[in-house]
Design a protein around this motif. Structure first.
Motif, PDB file in Angstrom:
ATOM      1  N   VAL A   1       0.857  -1.184   0.000  1.00  0.00           N
ATOM      2  CA  VAL A   1       0.000   0.000   0.000  1.00  0.00           C
ATOM      3  C   VAL A   1       0.892   1.232   0.000  1.00  0.00           C
ATOM      4  N   LEU A   2       0.690   2.108  -0.977  1.00  0.00           N
ATOM      5  CA  LEU A   2       1.475   3.329  -1.122  1.00  0.00           C
ATOM      6  C   LEU A   2       0.600   4.532  -0.802  1.00  0.00           C
ATOM      7  N   ILE A   3       1.059   5.388   0.115  1.00  0.00           N
ATOM      8  CA  ILE A   3       0.283   6.535   0.579  1.00  0.00           C
ATOM      9  C   ILE A   3       1.029   7.819   0.214  1.00  0.00           C
ATOM     10  N   HIS A   4       0.384   8.651  -0.564  1.00  0.00           N
ATOM     11  CA  HIS A   4       1.043   9.888  -1.011  1.00  0.00           C
ATOM     12  C   HIS A   4       0.984  10.960   0.068  1.00  0.00           C
ATOM     13  N   GLY A   5       1.672  12.049  -0.180  1.00  0.00           N
ATOM     14  CA  GLY A   5       1.745  13.135   0.784  1.00  0.00           C
ATOM     15  C   GLY A   5       0.966  14.364   0.361  1.00  0.00           C
TER      16      GLY A   5
ATOM     17  N   TRP B   1       0.088  17.968  -1.167  1.00  0.00           N
ATOM     18  CA  TRP B   1       0.394  18.602  -2.439  1.00  0.00           C
ATOM     19  C   TRP B   1       0.619  17.604  -3.577  1.00  0.00           C
ATOM     20  N   MET B   2       0.351  16.331  -3.332  1.00  0.00           N
ATOM     21  CA  MET B   2       0.577  15.292  -4.328  1.00  0.00           C
ATOM     22  C   MET B   2      -0.682  14.445  -4.506  1.00  0.00           C
ATOM     23  N   THR B   3      -0.658  13.574  -5.509  1.00  0.00           N
ATOM     24  CA  THR B   3      -1.702  12.572  -5.731  1.00  0.00           C
ATOM     25  C   THR B   3      -1.012  11.210  -5.810  1.00  0.00           C
ATOM     26  N   PRO B   4      -1.792  10.107  -5.929  1.00  0.00           N
ATOM     27  CA  PRO B   4      -1.146   8.793  -6.051  1.00  0.00           C
ATOM     28  C   PRO B   4      -0.221   8.677  -7.256  1.00  0.00           C
ATOM     29  N   ARG B   5      -0.378   9.554  -8.236  1.00  0.00           N
ATOM     30  CA  ARG B   5       0.489   9.474  -9.415  1.00  0.00           C
ATOM     31  C   ARG B   5       1.951   9.744  -9.073  1.00  0.00           C
ATOM     32  N   SER B   6       2.188  10.363  -7.932  1.00  0.00           N
ATOM     33  CA  SER B   6       3.579  10.567  -7.502  1.00  0.00           C
ATOM     34  C   SER B   6       4.282   9.234  -7.275  1.00  0.00           C
ATOM     35  N   TRP B   7       3.505   8.164  -7.084  1.00  0.00           N
ATOM     36  CA  TRP B   7       4.050   6.825  -6.839  1.00  0.00           C
ATOM     37  C   TRP B   7       4.150   5.982  -8.113  1.00  0.00           C
ATOM     38  N   ASP B   8       3.853   6.533  -9.276  1.00  0.00           N
ATOM     39  CA  ASP B   8       3.800   5.717 -10.493  1.00  0.00           C
ATOM     40  C   ASP B   8       5.090   4.931 -10.723  1.00  0.00           C
ATOM     41  N   THR B   9       6.214   5.536 -10.393  1.00  0.00           N
ATOM     42  CA  THR B   9       7.509   4.884 -10.602  1.00  0.00           C
ATOM     43  C   THR B   9       7.630   3.615  -9.745  1.00  0.00           C
ATOM     44  N   TRP B  10       7.484   3.785  -8.434  1.00  0.00           N
ATOM     45  CA  TRP B  10       7.621   2.656  -7.519  1.00  0.00           C
ATOM     46  C   TRP B  10       6.530   1.627  -7.755  1.00  0.00           C
ATOM     47  N   ALA B  11       5.313   2.079  -8.024  1.00  0.00           N
ATOM     48  CA  ALA B  11       4.187   1.157  -8.193  1.00  0.00           C
ATOM     49  C   ALA B  11       4.437   0.210  -9.364  1.00  0.00           C
ATOM     50  N   LYS B  12       4.880   0.746 -10.490  1.00  0.00           N
ATOM     51  CA  LYS B  12       5.156  -0.116 -11.650  1.00  0.00           C
ATOM     52  C   LYS B  12       6.284  -1.093 -11.339  1.00  0.00           C
ATOM     53  N   ARG B  13       7.317  -0.616 -10.671  1.00  0.00           N
ATOM     54  CA  ARG B  13       8.452  -1.488 -10.369  1.00  0.00           C
ATOM     55  C   ARG B  13       8.014  -2.654  -9.482  1.00  0.00           C
ATOM     56  N   TYR B  14       7.202  -2.364  -8.481  1.00  0.00           N
ATOM     57  CA  TYR B  14       6.751  -3.413  -7.565  1.00  0.00           C
ATOM     58  C   TYR B  14       5.762  -4.361  -8.233  1.00  0.00           C
ATOM     59  N   ARG B  15       4.898  -3.818  -9.091  1.00  0.00           N
ATOM     60  CA  ARG B  15       3.976  -4.707  -9.822  1.00  0.00           C
ATOM     61  C   ARG B  15       4.743  -5.628 -10.754  1.00  0.00           C
ATOM     62  N   ASP B  16       5.790  -5.099 -11.381  1.00  0.00           N
ATOM     63  CA  ASP B  16       6.602  -5.935 -12.273  1.00  0.00           C
ATOM     64  C   ASP B  16       7.288  -7.072 -11.512  1.00  0.00           C
ATOM     65  N   LEU B  17       7.467  -6.887 -10.204  1.00  0.00           N
ATOM     66  CA  LEU B  17       8.056  -7.931  -9.361  1.00  0.00           C
ATOM     67  C   LEU B  17       7.006  -8.915  -8.844  1.00  0.00           C
ATOM     68  N   GLY B  18       5.755  -8.696  -9.188  1.00  0.00           N
ATOM     69  CA  GLY B  18       4.704  -9.631  -8.826  1.00  0.00           C
ATOM     70  C   GLY B  18       3.870  -9.262  -7.618  1.00  0.00           C
ATOM     71  N   HIS B  19       4.031  -8.050  -7.096  1.00  0.00           N
ATOM     72  CA  HIS B  19       3.250  -7.612  -5.940  1.00  0.00           C
ATOM     73  C   HIS B  19       1.949  -6.947  -6.389  1.00  0.00           C
ATOM     74  N   GLN B  20       0.902  -7.163  -5.635  1.00  0.00           N
ATOM     75  CA  GLN B  20      -0.288  -6.338  -5.775  1.00  0.00           C
ATOM     76  C   GLN B  20       0.037  -4.987  -5.133  1.00  0.00           C
ATOM     77  N   VAL B  21      -0.156  -3.916  -5.880  1.00  0.00           N
ATOM     78  CA  VAL B  21       0.149  -2.579  -5.374  1.00  0.00           C
ATOM     79  C   VAL B  21      -1.125  -1.757  -5.368  1.00  0.00           C
ATOM     80  N   VAL B  22      -1.415  -1.162  -4.221  1.00  0.00           N
ATOM     81  CA  VAL B  22      -2.584  -0.302  -4.073  1.00  0.00           C
ATOM     82  C   VAL B  22      -2.093   1.108  -3.758  1.00  0.00           C
ATOM     83  N   ALA B  23      -2.380   2.045  -4.644  1.00  0.00           N
ATOM     84  CA  ALA B  23      -1.989   3.445  -4.446  1.00  0.00           C
ATOM     85  C   ALA B  23      -3.241   4.290  -4.613  1.00  0.00           C
TER      86      ALA B  23
END
Length: 279
Positions: free
Chosen positions: A13-17, A19-41
């Motif tokens: 689970v990725l929680i943004h800060g 002045w931001m939206t969940p899109r700030s996590w797009d980098t990490w989210a894709k990397r973790y999904r590519d490793l086989g994790h379910q990612v919720v942002a």
């Protein structure tokens, strides 16, 4: 407390800060999904899945949104998952991560350039300066204030040229929820009763990693060092790591891959140590 069910590839689970939206996590989210994790942002209440430009155009849904509402939202989200996740939060999201771990949630937590919970009084000048646009107008306590391109450059883009910082502002910046900011600041001297209070001595808290950016203006290393000293009063595992020449934009600044990999590797190693059935 019963041990959380999980596997060797738990959800994240990725929680943004602020002045931001969940899109700030797009980098990490894709990397973790590519490793086989379910990612919720998921976006904070009032933000949801809207694009940053849409939030800037109509930020009214953020009016009055506060810390308890946000943390309850993520607690409900975590409860809906088939197993307990690794929880990672950036900036204010790092405070929410600590509060969620304090509730007994998660198998590991990572605060990425996290702010401080109640009882951690260290406030460097740069931190105060980043909050000035909100804190200088208490009459807008329940409103949502924009962040100017100039202030964004100081707050998030201090490794970039002004032109590149302005482009990053257009791609990612949104209005703040002022109530969140005020509640966080007003909680600081209230170690036990503040909205952001956590039990620093909680013995059964999931492992927690605090990540510092060496040139972060919003939550510089002094804040995480002070938080670590508080957590050192207890027996649960809390560690800190610092990446030099990194700003508050740790999740997307060039070289983010190193930090993302470190955070996940640390989380999985220490979650497995705490919950041996994961190995």
């Amino acid at each position: 407390m019963s041990q959380p069910k999980h596997t060797t590839k738990p959800p994240i689970v990725l929680i943004h800060g602020l002045w931001m939206t969940p899109r700030s996590w797009d980098t990490w989210a894709k990397r973790y999904r590519d490793l086989g994790h379910q990612v919720v942002a998921a976006g904070w209440p009032g933000i949801g899945d809207r694009a940053p430009a849409d939030v800037r155009e109509d930020p009214s849904a953020l009016d009055g949104v506060g810390i308890v509402e946000i943390v309850d939202f993520y607690a409900d989200l975590i409860a809906s998952l088939p197993e307990q996740p690794v929880i990672m939060g950036h900036s204010f999201g790092g405070i929410f991560t600590q509060m969620l771990l304090d509730r007994g949630l998660g198998i590991a937590g990572v605060g990425v350039a996290p702010g401080q919970p109640a009882g951690v009084l260290t406030l460097p000048f740069s931190t105060l300066r980043t909050g000035l646009p909100v804190l200088s107008n208490p009459f807008r306590f329940g409103k949502a204030s924009p962040i100017s391109k100039r202030h964004f450059h100081y707050t998030f883009g201090n490794d970039l040229s002004r032109a590149d910082s302005d482009a990053e502002w257009a791609a990612s910046a949104v209005n703040s929820s002022n109530r969140v900011f005020f509640e966080g600041v007003l909680s600081l001297p209230k170690k036990k009763s503040g909205i952001t209070a956590v039990d620093f001595r909680k013995p059964d808290r999931a492992p927690l990693l605090l990540i510092s950016g060496g040139i972060d203006h919003v939550a510089p290393p002094a804040i995480q060092k002070a938080a670590l000293r508080k957590y050192a009063q207890g027996t649960a595992l809390v560690e800190r790591v610092e990446f030099p020449d990194r700003t508050h934009r740790l999740v997307s600044q060039d070289g983010w891959e190193e930090i993302a990999d470190y955070a996940l590797d640390w989380s999985l190693r220490h979650a497995a140590t705490r919950f041996p059935q994961a190995t």
